[in-house]
Design an enzyme around this catalytic site. Sequence first.
Site, PDB file in Angstrom:
ATOM      1  N   GLU A  76     -65.215 -22.479 -36.582  1.00 38.66           N
ATOM      2  CA  GLU A  76     -66.274 -23.346 -36.928  1.00 38.66           C
ATOM      3  C   GLU A  76     -66.019 -24.305 -35.973  1.00 38.66           C
ATOM      4  O   GLU A  76     -65.037 -25.431 -35.736  1.00 38.66           O
ATOM      5  CB  GLU A  76     -66.008 -24.381 -38.310  1.00 38.66           C
ATOM      6  CG  GLU A  76     -66.256 -23.578 -39.227  1.00 38.66           C
ATOM      7  CD  GLU A  76     -66.892 -24.411 -40.775  1.00 38.66           C
ATOM      8  OE1 GLU A  76     -67.830 -23.892 -41.179  1.00 38.66           O
ATOM      9  OE2 GLU A  76     -66.293 -24.605 -41.285  1.00 38.66           O
ATOM     10  N   HIS A 136     -60.888 -27.796 -43.955  1.00 39.70           N
ATOM     11  CA  HIS A 136     -62.480 -27.871 -43.362  1.00 39.70           C
ATOM     12  C   HIS A 136     -62.331 -29.172 -42.391  1.00 39.70           C
ATOM     13  O   HIS A 136     -61.633 -30.131 -42.559  1.00 39.70           O
ATOM     14  CB  HIS A 136     -63.192 -28.256 -44.211  1.00 39.70           C
ATOM     15  CG  HIS A 136     -64.420 -28.601 -43.988  1.00 39.70           C
ATOM     16  ND1 HIS A 136     -64.840 -29.062 -43.001  1.00 39.70           N
ATOM     17  CD2 HIS A 136     -66.368 -26.593 -43.466  1.00 39.70           C
ATOM     18  CE1 HIS A 136     -66.637 -29.221 -42.884  1.00 39.70           C
ATOM     19  NE2 HIS A 136     -66.903 -28.100 -43.322  1.00 39.70           N
TER      20      HIS A 136
HETATM   21  P1  PGA Z   1     -73.195 -26.236 -41.080  1.00 45.87           P
HETATM   22  O1  PGA Z   1     -71.879 -26.778 -42.151  1.00 45.87           O
HETATM   23  O2  PGA Z   1     -74.129 -25.219 -41.923  1.00 45.87           O
HETATM   24  O3  PGA Z   1     -74.480 -27.129 -41.832  1.00 45.87           O
HETATM   25  O4  PGA Z   1     -73.321 -26.724 -40.230  1.00 45.87           O
HETATM   26  C1  PGA Z   1     -70.822 -26.050 -42.197  1.00 45.87           C
HETATM   27  C2  PGA Z   1     -69.698 -26.112 -42.201  1.00 45.87           C
HETATM   28  O5  PGA Z   1     -69.603 -27.345 -42.212  1.00 45.87           O
HETATM   29  O6  PGA Z   1     -69.056 -26.021 -42.914  1.00 45.87           O
END
Ligand code: PGA
Length: 254
Positions: free
Chosen positions: A166, A96
């Site tokens: 992401e 992550h």
């Molecule tokens: P968020 O986070 O939905 O708060 O943008 C996503 C993540 O960090 O995996």
Amino acid sequence: MIKKKIIVANWKMNPKTPREAAALWDAVRRTARNLPRVDVAVCPPAVFLGLFSSPGRGNVFIGAQDVFWEQGGAYTGQIAAAQMAACGARFTIVGHSERRALGETDEQVSLKTRAALKAGLTPIVCVGEMTRDSAGAFFGVLTAQLQASLDLIPRTAASSLVIAYEPLWAIGRNFREAMDSQTIHETIIFIRKVFADKFGQEAAKRVRIIYGGAVEPKNIAAIMSDGRADGVLVGHKSLVVSDFTNMLKSANAV
Ligand code: PGA
């Protein structure tokens, strides 16, 4: 080929107490088990992992937020993938961006992904660029991240992975600042191509590529239909029961 969609709830360092965690899990499980078209992986802080009743029954699973790459031994504070599995985890997030920001490297992500597979967990491997530049340098960033983060993964295991795309600039924002569906679609195609170059067409067709970053009730359906994401990774909105259960219903209806 029908791939089952997956919705991942990343609770990060929330909630504060086991009681709140159990209540949140129960609410999610009650809703999700009536939504057969989606799999749901709830990733609480590791200390809460053993609390939940019947994880892994049906379509609702527990996931870890991270695992260590060694299987055991003198590693203070670390948790092995097999220990997560023994406490009920079926998935684990790996790499992550918030862990990468603390110093985790692509090489470590690759070691962790391999360890997770060995323990029988499905790794959810996160990649994403810090910024988007008009010259397209972010394509190079994504390619390098994917190749190095998946370096130790055998071809035979590749299709069982989940790749979470992401873009860092969207994480923690609101839906207006999420990536638009068209760009999500294009980026997913690009990631699938990089994956195909490494693991072959067949694995690339099968691998689930999901999107994360400001996914909310207002945009989840578009991200999954127009964006063609095989699912989503939800951070802050996974902690709000009514929002998250509505999101699961939307995802099931896509
Ligand atoms: P968020 O986070 O939905 O708060 O943008 C996503 C993540 O960090 O995996």
